[in-house]
Design an enzyme around this catalytic site. Structure first.
Site: not given
Length: 1172
Positions: A123-124, A403, A406-407, A409, A426, A429, A984
């Protein structure tokens, strides 16, 4: 650069062990069990490809329309060249910047076993010239002159090369780019330089815990598995084979003809072009410019030979996927790509080689790995092996599980452990490690008390997983995820074109129908409740069943002294070979396994409820305008606040961004005050975690943080419920109750962050110190660190009240909100804060100005004694940004210097991996200059000498620069300034800098672009002579030297070695001229001990012919040669003549005058009326 594999889910903290990126899965057909090998099938029948033979080269065109977002106004087409290369063509009629990315399905896991890092080295070296464009910096120079830039990275299973450029310059850029893949030179003279670049990149990462832990995880994989490879590579790993062959006498003729000319990549005998080997400015006496200079001798030539051999085998057109974004029509782009990329050979290699064998075997699973860190933190990571994820793209079961795990709530694992005081964050995934296998990870960021309970925390992870297994999952969970993903896809905004091209080229390797290349990675399908086999839920259940303790590996991370504190001194540590990281491996006990497999008995754990933040009103009133407005409007002004607003008139998404800058003289009145302000902001964020998490999932986020003038509140996302989030954030901030237990956690977190700053990259330290010395309102981190531990609950509450006693707010609202909505938001903020006002002019940010004719240096050590790199930040002051002509001229000069600085200081002189030259605006934005930064193993004083040699050379180059080239630089800068914002967020950033600084010069970019037309080369030369030239008596300059404490070996120059070899020959010895040069001069100057070892052995070999006393006499002459022919970096202290050395940074800052107070440069007269 080498890139770590990508992760699935956003990190809970700003610091993470991996770089976040969404990852998805799909299983192709029903199975009785969840297999570890995923079927890959991206076939689209031959009927979906139409043959096109009307252009310069024949290709096939995919006939189905590409599924895209309804918001996306670009046109797409996929073509397949006869050599197998696939290309996604993107026509963007509104583009003012073009881009391309080529992804090769080969990464560092495909390195030869005996040469780690070869893909990265490729790559280099690939960029060092082509047969069509032999000049080694032709590509970067062309891009720089056309408002462009480039980069590349080596992954585990892919290598990606990409660039961006002005739209009109795309054909020229693409021509230069394509040549790298069919006729690179791999210039022999660049071999050593790029070996050094790879080595410097590795050394840059050597003290970085992310890289160190990553390599430990790889090292502790199945024996013989490709995942164990050292992907970064260094000089030793890339040269070892050559050294071994040389020691056996097997390299004398490798890669060299009888005439000594090396072969290029295609086997031709073309030499390295002379114009690709320009000398560095003010070269040392030992510099040479021969054809073989820099080829590394027989060892370097062997490394290059192996590279060419590997490239010729692995870089196959069938493995390449290209994305080109341009303004040209799809037919024009297709002809361009077909013409330029068809010469790439198809070598018959497997297009997408899979490694289906997972690196975790029975010996790796069911273990606990303890790793010692450099930085101060506590973390643990529980990992589970998964199959390759992209084939499971429809329902994305791993992301479904993420979901829940890793929640943040109520009822979540995060909430439970946080309430215990055991964690600060925390994340969870899936991660695609490589093409063929993946991992699911749950990472906990622990408090010191949590680290003491690490076994309980690990068990808590399995308690939650047990709860998931026992739970019913109503289909609405997947429906929510599908709705959120569909909304995000529908209203996705444009990105920078090179970022987008990289994303597309990477995902073209996914095994999905070609018409779903854009949509499949981003969308989640609802479960089919009528199909229990292929409907989606079973797929998730099967994956969930694999998340068992027996199939897991847990990595525990902390400093060595923390292990002693918690686990005692009996652990036996082993050392990972490349980073020398200490680790300890142990199997989980049967008792632990029994507890981990028990049913969940923690009543605080339960599944989350419906997400109330999912938007339902996504209406956007689109008003057609001839030209988007280029500034916001002042629509409301009270003694307490000013509100700037712009209704979206170009992106048409149901989103808005809000910035509230709450200013007060209190938050930064002292180091202690700033620490308390920071702790307050962190406590507010900490207290909002459960409430704000669902908003974040639904696409609505916020930030609340401290800055030098007060507090920032930013909100962005779908505008429907933005005011709800804003109300909660402001009310929590105004009414925060300081809890001593959370304050203790936050104080510890802040303390570690400050401590860890000193263990980071040296160039970040030198940049920080330079900014500190030139800012009016700034504190040394050491001062902040000294205040944290003694802050009390009561003192903090008093401070918070004082902060809000008198404030002034600057606000900006941009997006899908009308001015009456924005005004109500501002009024709500004033009502909630319930505060007295202060004049806006009372709290402003200013910089400190260097006096004319000054040359200051401040030197400080690198705190990490194991860090081999030093750093230089070299700042030249130009003047006030309120003077338009000076501002534009300074920007143009900085632009002209940027590419040559990199080419000379990094590519040619090999000073280090981190080299940059750019314009630098000081605090408050009222003053500007040019800053050069170099991170290197060489001492900063030497780096400063090389920077000044470069500047002297640049003055000569500017003087002889053709008018056409000077004009190219002006046009490139004009194009950059006239670029339209892509989304935006970019638009908001442009406006906010003017509001924040107080100059309100919203049309500056366009005005400065027009002003460039009247700036001449003579103007730039005059500016250079007075402000930049090291010999100028009027220039103002400050440099910060951050000096490594790690000793460097003494060096001997090539000139001294040549003189010594001549003396040896004159005394009657037979000298192997090629032998000693190959052994010692491959890198130029050689370590003195290596020089001594070579000649000791060489002279001893002829002891029977030449008397011993002659050899002894020769050794006594070496010191004189070292003095006569000094090495460029001989380890001696370099003195920078004529500089004033700063002894006390505080006293130095006190001696400087502050810049003028900021004031509006334009009176817009918006009130009492405005556009909306």
């Amino acid at each position: 650069m080498l890139r770590l594999f990508a992760a699935a889910r956003r990190p809970a903290l700003s610091w993470s062990l991996v770089s976040p990126r969404s990852t998805t899965l799909r299983r192709q057909e029903p199975r009785s069990g969840f297999a570890m090998v995923a079927t890959v099938d991206s076939s689209d029948g031959t009927s979906t490809w139409d043959r096109v033979s009307t252009g310069p080269a024949t290709y096939e065109m995919y006939s189905k329309p590409i599924k895209k977002s309804p918001q996306d106004d670009r046109e797409y087409r996929i073509i397949r060249l006869e050599n197998g290369l696939q290309a996604m063509l993107v026509h963007d009629a509104k583009a003012d910047k073009a881009a391309a990315s080529l992804d090769v399905a080969v990464g560092h896991l495909y390195d030869p076993d005996d040469m780690p890092g070869l893909a990265h080295f490729c790559e280099h070296l690939l960029f060092m010239g082509t047969e069509q464009y032999p000049k080694e910096n032709e590509y970067s120079e062309y891009l720089a002159k056309n408002n462009g830039s480039s980069n590349a990275y080596t992954g585990t299973s892919n290598t990606n090369y990409y660039f961006n450029v002005a739209t009109a310059a795309l054909p020229g850029a693409l021509s230069r780019f394509a040549a790298f893949f069919h006729s690179p030179l791999f210039a022999p003279s660049c071999t050593v330089r790029e070996l050094n670049a790879v080595d410097s990149e590795h050394k840059k990462n050597h003290q970085n815990d992310v890289w160190r832990i990553y390599q430990v995880n790889k090292h502790l994989s199945k024996e013989g598995h490709p995942w164990r490879k050292f992907g970064s590579g260094n000089k030793e790993s890339l040269s070892r084979v050559g050294k071994e062959l040389k020691a056996k006498g097997l390299l004398e003729s490798h890669g060299v003809n009888g005439n000594g000319v090396l072969k290029t990549a295609d086997g031709s005998l073309a030499t390295t072009p002379s114009d690709s080997r320009a000398a560095s400015p003010a070269p040392s006496v030992s510099s040479a410019n021969s054809e073989l200079e820099g080829d590394g001798g027989v060892v370097g030539r062997e490394t290059r030979r192996r590279l060419v051999e590997w490239w010729s085998r692995e870089y196959c057109a069938g493995r390449m996927r290209l994305c080109v974004v341009g303004k040209e029509s799809l037919d024009e782009l297709a002809d361009m790509v077909a013409s330029l990329f068809s010469p790439i050979p198809n070598r018959g290699r497997e297009p997408l080689h899979m490694i289906n064998d997972h690196p975790f075997g029975p010996q790796e699973m069911g273990t606990l790995v303890s790793v010692q860190t450099v930085m101060s933190f506590h973390a643990l990571e529980v990992s589970f092996p998964l199959p390759y994820l992209p084939p499971l793209w429809r329902y994305k079961p791993a992301s479904f599980l993420a979901h829940f795990l890793g929640h943040e709530g109520p009822g979540s694992l995060h909430s439970y452990l946080k309430q215990k005081g055991w964690i600060t964050g925390l994340s969870a995934g899936p991660q695609n490690l490589a093409r063929g296998f993946a991992m699911f990870k749950v990472t906990l960021y622990m408090t010191p008390q949590g680290f003491e309970q690490y076994e309980t925390l690990i068990l808590s992870v399995f308690k939650y997983i047990s709860m998931l297994r026992a739970s019913e999952f109503p289909a609405w969970y997947q429906r929510e995820r599908s709705l959120i993903s569909a909304t995000r896809f529908r209203f996705a905004e444009k990105r920078r074109p090179d970022d987008y091209a990289v994303w597309v080229s990477e995902h073209m390797a996914w095994p999905v129908p070609r018409d779903l290349v854009l949509s499949a990675p981003q969308l989640v399908q609802e479960w089919d409740e009528n199909d229990p086999i292929n409907g989606g839920e079973r797929e998730m259940r099967e994956m969930l069943d694999t998340l068992t303790v027996e199939r897991s590996r847990t990595v525990l991370m902390a400093k060595g002294e923390e292990y002693e504190r918690v686990r005692g001194k009996d652990l036996k540590w082993e050392k990972e070979p490349w980073y020398e990281t200490l680790y300890h491996v142990e199997r989980l006990s049967e008792e632990f396994l029994r507890k981990a497999n028990a049913p969940n008995d923690v009543k605080e754990l339960f599944l989350p409820g419906p997400n109330e933040f999912i938007p339902t009103n996504l209406d956007v009133e689109k008003r057609e305008v001839e030209q988007p407005m280029k500034r916001p409007f002042l629509i409301r002004e009270t003694p307490l606040s000013s509100l700037w607003h712009k209704k979206d008139d170009q992106f048409w998404v149901p989103k808005a961004q809000v910035i509230m800058d709450i200013r007060s003289p209190v938050p930064n009145s002292s180091a202690r005050a700033f620490v308390m302000t920071r702790l307050f902001a962190d406590l507010v964020t900490d207290s909002l975690t459960e409430f704000a998490y669902d908003a974040d999932l639904a696409g609505l986020s916020y930030y609340f943080g401290a800055h030098s003038l007060g507090l920032y509140v930013t909100l962005n996302g779908y505008n429907e419920k933005l005011h709800v989030l804003a109300k909660h954030v402001l009310e929590r901030a105004r009414n925060l109750e300081v809890r001593s237990d959370r304050l203790d956690v936050i104080k510890d977190q802040a303390k570690r962050e400050y401590e860890n700053f000193f263990l980071g990259q040296p160039y970040r330290l030198s940049d920080y110190y330079a900014r500190y010395m030139l800012a009016e309102r700034e504190w040394m981190i050491s001062e902040l660190l000294g205040e944290i531990s003694t802050v009390t609950d009561e003192e903090l509450e008093t401070h918070i009240a004082s902060v809000f006693s008198r404030v002034n707010m600057r606000m900006l609202v941009v997006g899908n909100m009308y001015k009456d909505e924005a005004s109500r938001l501002a009024q709500m903020a004033e009502d909630i804060l319930r505060t007295a006002s202060i004049p806006a002019s009372e709290v402003v940010e200013r910089s400190l100005v260097l006096p004319s004719g000054s040359n200051f240096i401040w030197t400080t050590p690198v705190p990490n004694k194991e860090e081999p790199n030093s750093s230089l930040t070299y700042y030249i002051h130009m003047g006030s940004t309120t003077e338009p002509r000076l501002r534009a001229s300074a920007a143009l000069l900085a632009h002209i210097l940027s590419e040559p600085a990199f080419n000379v200081l990094r590519t040619r002189e090999q000073l280090g991996y981190i080299v940059s030259s750019s314009q630098w605006n000081l605090s408050g934005g009222g003053q500007t200059g040019v800053r050069v930064v170099v991170q290197s193993e060489r001492q900063p004083a030497y780096l400063e000498q090389r920077v000044e040699a470069f500047l002297r050379e640049m003055y000569e180059r500017l003087g002889t620069m053709p008018d056409a080239e000077f004009q190219e630089h002006k046009v490139a800068l004009q194009k950059r300034w006239r670029e339209a914002p892509k989304n935006l967020g970019e638009e908001v950033n442009r406006y906010w800098s003017h509001i924040e600084q107080g100059y309100l010069d919203f049309y500056r970019r366009d005005n400065d672009a027009d002003l460039l037309d009247n700036i001449t080369k003579g103007d730039i030369l005059t500016l250079f002579r007075s402000h930049v030239d090291p010999s100028s008596t009027a220039r103002s300059k400050l440099s910060v030297h951050v000096q490594s404490q790690k000793p460097r070996p003494a060096k001997i120059s090539v000139a001294a070695m040549e003189a010594f070899a001549k003396k040896v020959a004159d005394r009657g010895y037979t000298v192997d001229e090629r032998g000693w040069r190959d052994a010692l001069t491959a890198d130029g100057d050689a370590p003195l001990n290596k020089f001594a070892d070579y000649w000791r052995d060489a002279l001893l070999a002829q002891a029977a012919i030449v008397p011993a006393q002659i050899a002894q006499a020769l050794t006594t002459e070496v010191p004189a040669l070292l003095e006569q022919y000094p090495a460029a970096d001989d380890g001696k202290v370099v003195v920078n003549e004529g500089a004033t050395f700063v002894q006390d940074p505080k006293a130095f800052r006190a001696s400087l005058e502050a810049s003028e107070r900021p004031h509006p440069l334009v009176e817009w007269g918006d009130l009492p009326t405005s556009r909306f």
